[in-house]
Design an enzyme around this catalytic site. Sequence first.
Site, PDB file in Angstrom:
ATOM      1  CG  HIS A 357      17.686   5.653  -0.256  1.00  0.00           C
ATOM      2  ND1 HIS A 357      17.166   6.422  -1.264  1.00  0.00           N
ATOM      3  CD2 HIS A 357      19.019   5.643  -0.440  1.00  0.00           C
ATOM      4  CE1 HIS A 357      18.141   6.850  -2.040  1.00  0.00           C
ATOM      5  NE2 HIS A 357      19.290   6.397  -1.554  1.00  0.00           N
ATOM      6  CE  LYS A 550       2.854   5.005  -4.867  1.00  0.00           C
ATOM      7  NZ  LYS A 550       3.934   5.982  -4.659  1.00  0.00           N
ATOM      8  NE  ARG A 551       8.900  -3.986  -5.925  1.00  0.00           N
ATOM      9  CZ  ARG A 551      10.010  -4.712  -5.901  1.00  0.00           C
ATOM     10  NH1 ARG A 551      11.068  -4.327  -6.596  1.00  0.00           N
ATOM     11  NH2 ARG A 551      10.075  -5.826  -5.205  1.00  0.00           N
ATOM     12  CE  LYS A 556       6.695   1.974  -2.265  1.00  0.00           C
ATOM     13  NZ  LYS A 556       7.084   3.340  -2.678  1.00  0.00           N
ATOM     14  CB  THR A 658      11.191   9.587  -7.385  1.00  0.00           C
ATOM     15  OG1 THR A 658      11.151   8.160  -7.492  1.00  0.00           O
ATOM     16  CG2 THR A 658      12.328  10.019  -6.484  1.00  0.00           C
ATOM     17  CE  LYS A 662       9.981   8.405 -11.751  1.00  0.00           C
ATOM     18  NZ  LYS A 662       9.925   6.953 -11.431  1.00  0.00           N
TER      19      LYS A 662
HETATM   20  C1  LIG Z   1       9.729   6.326 -10.275  1.00  0.00           C
HETATM   21  C2  LIG Z   1       9.681   4.866 -10.209  1.00  0.00           C
HETATM   22  C3  LIG Z   1       9.559   4.216  -8.971  1.00  0.00           C
HETATM   23  C4  LIG Z   1       9.402   4.959  -7.660  1.00  0.00           C
HETATM   24  O1  LIG Z   1       8.039   5.189  -7.433  1.00  0.00           O
HETATM   25  P1  LIG Z   1       7.475   5.628  -6.003  1.00  0.00           P
HETATM   26  O2  LIG Z   1       6.052   5.964  -6.289  1.00  0.00           O
HETATM   27  O3  LIG Z   1       8.264   6.832  -5.597  1.00  0.00           O
HETATM   28  O4  LIG Z   1       7.623   4.486  -5.097  1.00  0.00           O
HETATM   29  C5  LIG Z   1       9.501   2.842  -8.952  1.00  0.00           C
HETATM   30  N1  LIG Z   1       9.577   2.121 -10.090  1.00  0.00           N
HETATM   31  C6  LIG Z   1       9.690   2.714 -11.294  1.00  0.00           C
HETATM   32  C7  LIG Z   1       9.748   1.866 -12.508  1.00  0.00           C
HETATM   33  C8  LIG Z   1       9.753   4.094 -11.400  1.00  0.00           C
HETATM   34  O5  LIG Z   1       9.877   4.664 -12.605  1.00  0.00           O
END
Ligand SMILES: *Cc1c(COP(=O)(O)O)cnc(C)c1O
Length: 813
Positions: A357, A550-551, A556, A658, A662
Site C-alpha cells: 500500500h 484525508k489524513r 499529501k 480512494t 468518491k
Molecule cells: C476515503 C477515505 C480516506 C482515504 O482518503 P485519501 O484521500 O485517499 O487519502 C480516508 N479517510 C476516510 C474517512 C475516508 O472515507
Amino acid sequence: MPALPSGSNDLSEDIRRYLEYHLGRFLGCDRFYLYEALAYTVRDRIMSEWRNTWCMYKRDGVRRSHYLSLEYLIGRSLGNHLLNLDLEEPVDKAVKDFAIALEEIEDTEPDAGLGNGGLGRLAACFLDSCATLGLPVTGYGLRYEYGMFHQHIENGYQVEDPDHWLRDGHPWEVERPEYTQFIKFGGRTEHFTDLQGRPRARWIDTEDVLAVPYDVPVSGYRNNIVNTLRLWSASATDAFNLHEFNAGDYADSVASKNEAENITMVLYPNDANENGKELRLRQQYFLTSASLQDVFRQWGDQPLTQFAECNVFQLNDTHPSIAVAELMRLLLDDPDKRLEWNDAWEITRNCMAYTNHTLLPEALERWPVRLFAQLLPRLLEIIYEINARFLADVRQRWPGDTDRVRRMSLIEEGPDPQVRMAYLAIVGSFSVNGVAALHSDLLTKGLFKDFYELWPEKFNNKTNGVTPRRWLAMSNPQLAELLTETIGDGWQADLGRLEKLKPWADDGDKNFMKRWQEIRLHNKRRLADMVLALTGVRFDPSSLFDIQVKRIHEYKRQLLNVLHVIHLYNRIRSGDTENWVNRCVLIGGKAAPGYQRAKEIIKLINNVASVINGDPAVGDRLKVVFLPNYGVTKMMYICPAADLSEQISTAGKEASGTGNMKFMMNGSITIGTYDGANIEIMDAVGEENFFLFGLKAEEVAGLRGRYNPQSYIDSDPDLAAVIDLLESDHFSAIEPCLFRGIIDSIKSPHDPWMTLADFRSYIDAQASAEAAWRDQDQWVRMSIRNCASSGGFSTDRTISEYNDDIWKLKALS
Ligand SMILES: *Cc1c(COP(=O)(O)O)cnc(C)c1O
C-alpha cells in the site's frame, strides 16, 4: 429457517418489542435506544440469509478467500443494511409510529472506526463488494475496544479524545465464544525427534491469550448473500491466572489478565508509518494466528494436500505478513499436521497473496530480531529457515552477488538486526500487488526491484476502488434518484452503466443540467449547515467548494493548499480581484498523535483560517475552515458537496488514493498531480475535465539532489509574497516564529515533498478551475462527465480483478 416478515407493521411491532421487552425502555427514551431496537429488528432480517450463505461456503471443496486486515474503517451500518435489504421504505414508515424521522435515528449510530484512513476504508469497501458479487470471502480483523481517536480543536491545535465506541454495545455483532482460539506468546522452543525419527520443534512455556470471535454480518446488495467479518477480541485464559492465583497473588493475577486483554484495547493511530511497538506486533500475531487456526478448525480433517486448492489469504499490507511464518508453524508443528518442510512451504506459497500500500520506505515494517526472539521465538526460527533456503536460491541464481544477497535478505543486518516484513510477505506469496497502475509499476522499479527480477510473474496491479452503494447511493440520495430516473435502476451494482449519462452532458440537456445543479446545491447547503454547526463559519453555497479531506501528512501536501489560500488572500489584499470567484476552502483530517509536523500543519490551517475569516476586507470572497474529526460519516456529507477535489500529493508518493474516487463519482472535478489513481481518473474522464498540474514522478526523482527551493521563490513574486507573509508572523502574531519549522521545511533543499517546485503550476491550475467555474454550464457538463466516467472505480471492478487473477473463487449468486 424462514425469513421474518418485513412489512412496516411487522417492523414497527418488532422495534417496540425490542425497545420494551429487551432493552427495558419506553417511548420518550433517548434516541439511541430506538436505534438499538431498530438495529436488532433489522439484524433479525439478516439472520436467515446469513446462515444460508455460511452453509453454502462450508460445503467441502468450496474455494474460499480470507481477507486479513488490521483495519476496517466501517462507519455506520444501519443505512447500509437498509439499502442492501431494500428495507428503506418500510422502515421509514415503521419508525413514524415512534414520532421520529429515520434520519434522526441513523444519526445516533456511532461510526465503527477500526481503521486509520484509506487502507482501512478499502477493506470495508472490499467486503461490501465481495458480498455483492457473491464471493465466499471472510474478513478477519481485530475488535478494538477503542477505535480511531476523536479529534477536536483547541486554540487551533488537535486534541485527541478516546473513541470508546463499544461502550453502549454493538448491536450488529454476534459473539461466538465456542470458536475461541488459544494464541501463544513468549516462552521458548524445544527440539526433539518424533517417533518416526524426524526432527521436530515444540513451542513451550508460553503465556497464552484467548482470541474470542465476534461476527459482524456483511450484506450484499439485494442478492440474499450475507458474508462475515470476524473480529477477534483478546481475553485472559484461566490458565494465565491460575498459577499466580494459587500462589496467593490475587492482585497480580488480575493485573496479568489486563495485560492479556490489552492486546485488542486500542487501534494504533498511525497512517503510513510504523513505530515498532511491541504491543503492535502482538496485535499482528494475535489476528494472524487466531484467523489461521480458525480456518484450520473449519477445514477439519480434510486432507492437507487439498488445503491450498481451497484457501487463499489476502494480506492487507505487511501488517498480517507474519501469516507466512504462522502457516508454516501450524503445518510443521501441529500434532495433527506435522508436514515436512517442503510440503508445508508448497502449501504456504500457494495460499498467500500480499497487497502493498505504500512507496514510502519509512512505512515498510521492520521488527527488531530481539523483539521477535522474545515474543515469538518459534516464528523467528521459521523465518530464519525460510531466509536460509531463500538466500540459497538467490546465490544459485546470481553466483557471487553478495550485495544482492544482503539487499534481499529477510534479515537486515546491523547492530540491531531487523526482520523485513515486506520481504517475508513477498517470499511467502504467489501474488504481490500494488494498488494503482503507477504504484505497481514503481514497486517493480524501486522498493521491490530485486524481487521483481527474481519473480516477475508474481507482480501485478489491482487499482483500488470504492463501493458505489455507500459512496453514491447512500451519500447522495437525490443524485441517486436522478440517475435511476435517467439511466434506469441497476447502476448500483453495475457502475459502468453511468456511461449512459454522457449524452446528457454532451447534448447539454438544459432540464437535466438544471436538476444536476440543483441537487449539487442542495448537497452544498447540507454541508454548509454542518460547517456552520462545527466551526461557526458561514459557507455561501453558491461559492466554489474547494475541499481537501484525508489524513494529514507532508506527502499529501496540505501545505501546498495553504500556500494557495495565502496567495488568494494576498490578491484580495492587493485589490487584484477582477472576475473574482468566491471560494470556500475546507480542509479536514487527523494527524497521528506522535507526528509533530502534521499537528503543526493543523495549527497553521486554523490560524490562517481565523485571520482570513476575520478580515472584513475579505468577506465572501474567501472562507477557510478546518473541519474537525474527519471520518467516514463526515465524508458521506462532504463528497457530494465538493466542486473541486484536491488530490495534490507529491507525484510518486500517493499509492492510489480512494478519496479521489468518491469525489469523482459524485461529480466533483479533480485538481491533482499525476500520481496514484489520479492518472487513471484523468484517463477515464479526459484531461479537459481534470485540472492537472505539477511534476511527474520521474521528474521528482530526477530533481532529487539538485532541488533548489530558493530559486522558485526568487523567480516567482507571488510565491515570494506568500513566504514573506508567513515569515512576517501575520498568522502567528501572538506567538512569533510559531511556524518556523514548517517554513524551514518547505525552504529546505532536502524537502522530500518538493512543495515549492509545484507552486506555480498549482496556482495556474487553480486559475483554470476558476475560469471553468465562471462558465457554470461548462462546469456542470464537466461534473456530469466525471460522474459518468467513474464506473471503473467501483470496488466491484477491483474485486472482480482480484478474483479473476488471484483468488479464482466461484461466485455463489
Ligand atoms: C476515503 C477515505 C480516506 C482515504 O482518503 P485519501 O484521500 O485517499 O487519502 C480516508 N479517510 C476516510 C474517512 C475516508 O472515507
